[in-house]
Design a protein around this motif. Structure first.
Motif, PDB file in Angstrom:
ATOM      1  N   LEU A 117       0.841  -1.205   0.000  1.00 41.82           N
ATOM      2  CA  LEU A 117       0.000   0.000   0.000  1.00 41.82           C
ATOM      3  C   LEU A 117       0.875   1.254   0.000  1.00 41.82           C
ATOM      4  N   GLN A 118       0.398   2.285  -0.692  1.00 43.88           N
ATOM      5  CA  GLN A 118       1.119   3.553  -0.763  1.00 43.88           C
ATOM      6  C   GLN A 118       0.140   4.709  -0.681  1.00 43.88           C
ATOM      7  N   SER A 119       0.581   5.791  -0.087  1.00 42.65           N
ATOM      8  CA  SER A 119      -0.245   6.998  -0.053  1.00 42.65           C
ATOM      9  C   SER A 119      -0.416   7.508  -1.475  1.00 42.65           C
ATOM     10  N   THR A 120      -1.656   7.817  -1.840  1.00 42.99           N
ATOM     11  CA  THR A 120      -1.928   8.324  -3.188  1.00 42.99           C
ATOM     12  C   THR A 120      -2.275   9.812  -3.173  1.00 42.99           C
ATOM     13  N   GLU A 121      -2.194  10.428  -1.994  1.00 45.62           N
ATOM     14  CA  GLU A 121      -2.527  11.852  -1.878  1.00 45.62           C
ATOM     15  C   GLU A 121      -1.266  12.658  -1.595  1.00 45.62           C
ATOM     16  N   ALA A 122      -1.133  13.782  -2.288  1.00 45.34           N
ATOM     17  CA  ALA A 122       0.026  14.650  -2.110  1.00 45.34           C
ATOM     18  C   ALA A 122       0.105  15.149  -0.668  1.00 45.34           C
ATOM     19  N   GLY A 123       1.300  15.135  -0.112  1.00 47.29           N
ATOM     20  CA  GLY A 123       1.523  15.662   1.230  1.00 47.29           C
ATOM     21  C   GLY A 123       1.141  14.723   2.356  1.00 47.29           C
ATOM     22  N   VAL A 124       0.692  13.505   2.014  1.00 47.76           N
ATOM     23  CA  VAL A 124       0.283  12.541   3.040  1.00 47.76           C
ATOM     24  C   VAL A 124       1.361  11.473   3.157  1.00 47.76           C
ATOM     25  N   ARG A 125       1.808  11.249   4.386  1.00 50.37           N
ATOM     26  CA  ARG A 125       2.852  10.272   4.670  1.00 50.37           C
ATOM     27  C   ARG A 125       2.252   9.050   5.343  1.00 50.37           C
ATOM     28  N   MET A 126       2.697   7.870   4.960  1.00 47.93           N
ATOM     29  CA  MET A 126       2.260   6.623   5.588  1.00 47.93           C
ATOM     30  C   MET A 126       3.336   6.125   6.541  1.00 47.93           C
ATOM     31  N   ALA A 127       2.893   5.477   7.637  1.00 43.95           N
ATOM     32  CA  ALA A 127       3.829   4.831   8.550  1.00 43.95           C
ATOM     33  C   ALA A 127       3.106   3.697   9.260  1.00 43.95           C
ATOM     34  N   TRP A 128       3.858   2.681   9.644  1.00 44.34           N
ATOM     35  CA  TRP A 128       3.312   1.554  10.390  1.00 44.34           C
ATOM     36  C   TRP A 128       3.674   1.756  11.851  1.00 44.34           C
ATOM     37  N   LYS A 129       2.677   1.719  12.735  1.00 42.13           N
ATOM     38  CA  LYS A 129       2.872   2.001  14.157  1.00 42.13           C
ATOM     39  C   LYS A 129       2.318   0.862  15.007  1.00 42.13           C
ATOM     40  N   THR A 130       2.883   0.699  16.202  1.00 41.94           N
ATOM     41  CA  THR A 130       2.316  -0.257  17.147  1.00 41.94           C
ATOM     42  C   THR A 130       0.983   0.287  17.654  1.00 41.94           C
ATOM     43  N   ILE A 131       0.194  -0.565  18.293  1.00 44.89           N
ATOM     44  CA  ILE A 131      -1.085  -0.101  18.855  1.00 44.89           C
ATOM     45  C   ILE A 131      -0.838   1.001  19.877  1.00 44.89           C
TER      46      ILE A 131
END
Length: 142
Positions: free
Chosen positions: A104-118
């Motif tokens: 999966l990848q962010s498809t919106e400009a200026g939006v960053r994705m990250a995987w976080k613990t609960i």
């Protein structure tokens, strides 16, 4: 004139095999950055699962999922504006299983994705959602 008391939003808890939850860091209308789960508001006449599919496709390019199970409902903390009124935002949280969440990848400009613990996700969402978000995220975790 119809008074709008609340709006409905749909959010997804998408996990990787290691238990990490997908989070998005987005710019607010005021320019500051905030963290949230993928998803968005339900449009008038739109079903909740249809809205979730639309939002996940728009935000992270997810076109189909293996499963989506409703986990719970909560009210967002900040008041949102709709014209001159300020309705609350009711969030319906879904546990969404994606075929290959690592792709999966962010498809919106200026939006960053990250995987976080609960625990990290709960802390990052503390300003937006009540403390029960932690319980719902744990319930969504498999």
């Amino acid at each position: 004139m119809t008074e709008q008391l609340f709006q409905i939003g749909v959010k997804a808890c998408i996990q990787r095999a290691d238990g990490a939850i997908l989070m998005l860091q987005e710019p607010s209308k005021q320019g500051s950055l905030y963290w949230d789960l993928p998803g968005g508001r339900v449009q008038p006449g739109e079903g909740m699962l249809d809205a979730l599919k639309r939002e996940l496709n728009e935000e992270i390019g997810l076109e189909a999922w293996v499963s989506a199970e409703q986990v719970g409902v909560l009210l967002a903390n900040p008041r949102i504006s709709a014209e001159n009124d300020h309705p609350k935002l009711a969030i319906v949280l879904y546990a969404v299983e994606a075929d290959n969440p690592g792709s999966l990848q962010s498809t919106e400009a200026g939006v960053r994705m990250a995987w976080k613990t609960i625990a990290e996700a709960t802390e990052l969402l503390a300003n937006k959602y009540p403390a029960e978000i932690s319980t719902l995220l744990q319930k969504a975790a498999r």
